[in-house]
Design an enzyme around this catalytic site. Structure first.
Site, short mmCIF file in Angstrom:
data_model
loop_
_atom_site.label_atom_id
_atom_site.label_comp_id
_atom_site.label_asym_id
_atom_site.label_seq_id
_atom_site.Cartn_x
_atom_site.Cartn_y
_atom_site.Cartn_z
N LYS A 13 0.85 -1.21 0.00
CA LYS A 13 0.00 0.00 0.00
C LYS A 13 0.87 1.24 0.00
CE LYS A 13 0.82 1.34 4.43
NZ LYS A 13 1.65 2.48 4.76
N ASP A 140 -2.28 -1.75 9.96
CA ASP A 140 -2.40 -1.78 8.50
C ASP A 140 -2.90 -3.13 7.97
OD1 ASP A 140 -1.37 0.77 8.50
OD2 ASP A 140 0.63 0.18 7.85
#
Ligand code: C5P
Length: 304
Positions: A13, A140
């Site tokens: 990401k 995350d």
């Protein structure tokens, strides 16, 4: 249906926005972030075995912990406990995502391990249950399961999808040495000591650019409050950003807690030009990717 071996993959990401609020009593910071999954993947294969073992493959394999602190190992142990099976599994991680680079590589491994072990053990956990386990593993990890483009609130684990049109072309400059996420958060606290901080909120200009699928509007809307802290700890990040900016990138931002820098291109040709400028102008490994892409999924085995 249970299986003998399963392979899953999960994406890296980049944070298109990372607004960091105050440090909370639990040591985490309140965030408003926009996660964006890109087409750089780690693969996790799981096989029935005796006890729990871990092997890591890929160019940065020596930088990955192979003990109980590894997030994929923690994911397998957590899921085994939840399902009520022994964590007898041989894990193999094939790393392509930079290690300690601010691209959530460890979180991707945890997300891939969760979906792979779920399929291996025929556990059939639903999305909500997997997301809850993911949030226990790290801030995350839930996004590693979900992918796409999403706003993250709280410590980043409270997700809601963002409407984003089209695909964006990215170039990443990966520094040789990583940065520790807690050290970067500690540095931002030091740099902002005594300041009154507003509550972090998603940026409307960024949301509009994403809805329009317009890279020229998205570039200037990229932002990361951790960038000054990452540059303070590793000053050559500023030079890398300048090389990409001078090469005409539409936007330049440190990815997460760094030190990887992300550059937005207008199209594939433009990405190629930025990549060659970064290759010749920095000592960095350079990767290209597109986003958004989907989250962790089984690529080989049941549940495909
Ligand atoms: O949740 P995770 O284990 O990935 O976080 C790693 C570290 O990053 C935390 O221990 C904390 O120091 C920092 N962090 C933070 N605020 C967040 C997310 C992470 O301070 N919202």
């Amino acid at each position: 249906m249970a299986a003998d071996a399963v392979t899953a993959r999960a994406p890296a990401k980049v944070n298109l926005q990372l607004s960091v609020g105050v440090r909370r009593a639990d040591g985490y910071h309140d965030l408003a972030t926009v996660f964006h999954a890109v087409s750089l993947y780690d693969e996790v294969s799981v096989q029935r075995g005796e006890g729990l073992t871990l092997r890591v493959e890929g160019r940065e394999r020596d930088a990955v912990p192979v003990d109980g602190t590894n997030l994929a190992v923690r994911a397998a142990v957590l899921l085994a406990g939840k399902v009520g099976v022994p964590a007898d599994v041989a894990l193999t991680i094939r790393k392509a995502i930079p290690v300690a680079g601010g691209m959530a590589g460890g979180s991707a491994d945890a997300a891939a391990a969760l979906v792979a072990c779920d399929a291996l053990w025929g556990a059939g956990l639903d999305r909500r249950q997997l997301l809850r386990l993911a949030a226990e593993l790290g801030s995350d990890v839930p996004f590693g399961l979900v992918g796409g483009t999403a706003v993250g609130l709280g410590r980043g684990e409270r997700l809601s999808p963002v409407l984003a049109r089209g695909a964006f072309e990215w170039v990443f400059a990966v520094a040789g040495s990583g940065l520790s996420t807690p050290a970067v958060f500690a540095e931002i606290d030091r740099l902002r000591a005594g300041r009154i901080l507003p509550e972090p909120r998603p940026d409307e200009r960024l949301m509009t650019a994403l809805r329009a699928g317009n890279p020229r509007a998205l570039g200037p809307a990229l932002s990361n409050d951790l960038q000054p802290a990452a540059c303070s700890l590793l000053p050559r990040i500023s030079l890398t950003l300048a090389v990409g900016r001078n090469a005409g990138a539409l936007g330049c931002v440190v990815s997460g807690s760094g030190p990887t820098c992300a550059f937005l291109a207008g199209d594939g040709q433009h990405a190629q030009e930025i990549a060659s400028a970064l290759r010749s102008g920095t000592g960095c490994r350079v990767e290209r990717a597109t986003g958004p892409v989907g989250g962790a999924r089984v690529v080989d085995g049941p549940g495909r």
